[in-house]
Design a protein around this motif. Structure first.
Motif, PDB file in Angstrom:
ATOM      1  N   SER A 191     -39.613   7.299  16.590  1.00 26.84           N
ATOM      2  CA  SER A 191     -40.725   8.218  16.366  1.00 26.84           C
ATOM      3  C   SER A 191     -41.849   7.874  17.333  1.00 26.84           C
ATOM      4  N   ASP A 192     -42.493   8.920  17.847  1.00 28.17           N
ATOM      5  CA  ASP A 192     -43.614   8.688  18.763  1.00 28.17           C
ATOM      6  C   ASP A 192     -44.962   8.893  18.075  1.00 28.17           C
ATOM      7  N   VAL A 193     -44.949   8.962  16.740  1.00 24.76           N
ATOM      8  CA  VAL A 193     -46.188   9.126  15.978  1.00 24.76           C
ATOM      9  C   VAL A 193     -46.809   7.753  15.758  1.00 24.76           C
ATOM     10  N   ASP A 194     -48.118   7.667  15.953  1.00 26.35           N
ATOM     11  CA  ASP A 194     -48.819   6.394  15.781  1.00 26.35           C
ATOM     12  C   ASP A 194     -50.178   6.654  15.150  1.00 26.35           C
ATOM     13  N   ILE A 195     -50.823   5.563  14.706  1.00 28.41           N
ATOM     14  CA  ILE A 195     -52.145   5.668  14.084  1.00 28.41           C
ATOM     15  C   ILE A 195     -53.129   6.284  15.072  1.00 28.41           C
ATOM     16  N   GLY A 196     -53.931   7.214  14.558  1.00 26.52           N
ATOM     17  CA  GLY A 196     -54.901   7.907  15.392  1.00 26.52           C
ATOM     18  C   GLY A 196     -54.424   9.257  15.886  1.00 26.52           C
ATOM     19  N   ASP A 197     -53.116   9.503  15.832  1.00 27.26           N
ATOM     20  CA  ASP A 197     -52.593  10.820  16.238  1.00 27.26           C
ATOM     21  C   ASP A 197     -53.013  11.875  15.227  1.00 27.26           C
ATOM     22  N   ARG A 198     -53.202  13.079  15.700  1.00 28.04           N
ATOM     23  CA  ARG A 198     -53.527  14.189  14.811  1.00 28.04           C
ATOM     24  C   ARG A 198     -52.303  15.091  14.719  1.00 28.04           C
ATOM     25  N   LEU A 199     -51.836  15.265  13.493  1.00 28.40           N
ATOM     26  CA  LEU A 199     -50.645  16.064  13.250  1.00 28.40           C
ATOM     27  C   LEU A 199     -51.013  17.428  12.696  1.00 28.40           C
TER      28      LEU A 199
END
Length: 371
Positions: A191-199
């Protein structure tokens, strides 16, 4: 003059050999030669009319089973697979998305900023408490005989309480949706989702594969559809583990053939409790099955005409042709369907020279077609 005479003699002899002696000259020579020639021609014609038997090789018609073997290539997918998708929009404040980590159903894998939803829940709870206090006060006054509180007023207070309780429920759901949990147990993918990302709503966060059982998907051609049955063993191998064979069983197969490839998609379950196999691996699959006993002949026994394939059956010194349907081939052996009885003597060599009802003689008898 002598040379001319000899030349004319040679020409006359050649003419007589090729075209025969003219009748006029025959009459001059006399009737005896004519009678002798006629007698010779009659003997020749008689010898031709007698016919000669065709020499063939015979062997008894045998029955044997045929082992159907299908080899094809497929790929593996997880028996259960889930794409985790966010239903809300917000900023990621917590993430536990380490690839290949084993997780259980219900484990938290990601949190979105939920401050607004917490405040909305507090407001809804306060309104519920206020509505509950109003209903409690009205009921107390009615119980003491106070006529100021009418039935209508009490009913309206109770409806207001129910609405406040529903708003609390909606606020709780909104708050829970900010926390994303694993829908199934399994192994996390990349997964390329990390803290600080806006989904945004609908974004895929990660894929979870429950890979203790894999599904091997492969195509079976139309000619091998008879091999398919739920629960039938399937043997698979992969280049990753050379020499090792994994056993599975057919779980399901398509109810129709692909109109282009003329094949059916098959899924086979493979136990992967040791975790050696990964979803997406390429497999070589093998299935086999023995047929019921079928008549088998050598390929030289098969002849063809406008009606199709056939074999020659010998009986009482004569040959008769029996139609056959070819089912399987393996080298020079052919498995067939035919009305000829098992054990009948069939022509395995010399069949191409035969005609229906032709007389045959046996030059050699084969002991068995499988030899």
């Amino acid at each position: 003059m002598i040379i001319v005479t000899l030349s004319l003699g040679v020409l006359a002899g050649t003419y007589g050999i090729v075209f025969g002696v003219p009748e006029q000259i025959t009459q001059i020579w006399g009737s005896a030669p004519t009678e002798n020639a006629a007698s010779a021609r009659g003997q020749t014609s008689g010898s031709r009319g007698q016919g000669r038997a065709t020499t063939v090789v015979l062997a008894p018609l045998e029955e044997r089973t045929y082992r159907l073997v299908l080899r094809t290539v497929g790929s593996a997918v997880s028996l259960r697979r889930a794409d985790v998708v966010t239903t809300e929009t917000g900023e990621v404040v917590e993430a536990a998305l380490h690839a290949n980590t084993l997780i259980e159903k219900g484990d938290v894998i990601l949190r979105l900023d939920d401050r607004t939803e917490r405040l909305s829940l507090e407001i809804a709870q306060a309104n519920r408490d206020l509505a509950q206090a109003t209903v409690t006060r009205y009921e107390g006054l009615r119980n003491t005989g106070n006529s100021v509180i009418t039935d209508v007023a009490l009913s309206e207070a109770e409806v207001a309480l129910r609405l406040a309780q529903a708003n609390v429920g909606l606020a709780e759901v909104a708050l829970e949706s900010r926390t994303i949990v694993a829908p199934i147990s399994g192994r996390l993918g990349l997964s390329d989702v990390d803290i600080g990302d806006r989904l945004s709503s609908g974004d895929i966060i990660v894929t979870i594969d429950e890979s203790t059982t894999l599904l091997a998907e492969f195509e079976v051609p139309e000619r091998s559809i008879g091999l398919l049955a739920e629960g039938k063993p399937v043997f698979v191998s992969t280049p990753t583990y050379v020499g090792r064979v994994f056993e599975g069983r057919i779980k399901a197969f398509d109810s129709r053939l692909d109109s282009v490839t003329r094949s059916a998609t098959v899924q086979a379950e493979i136990d992967n409790s040791d975790g050696l196999l990964l979803s997406g691996m390429t497999f070589t699959t093998r299935m086999s099955e023995e047929t019921d006993p079928l008549p088998v002949v050598t390929s030289t026994a098969i002849t063809w005409d406008r009606a199709g394939a056939g074999i020659w059956v010998a009986q009482d010194g004569k040959a008769s042709r029996v139609p056959v349907t070819i089912r399987y081939r393996d080298g020079d052996q052919v498995w067939i369907e035919t009305d000829a009885p098992v054990g009948a003597q069939i022509v395995i060599e010399g069949a191409a020279k035969l005609r229906d009802g032709a007389q045959i003689s046996t030059g050699q008898t084969g002991e068995g077609q499988g030899a």
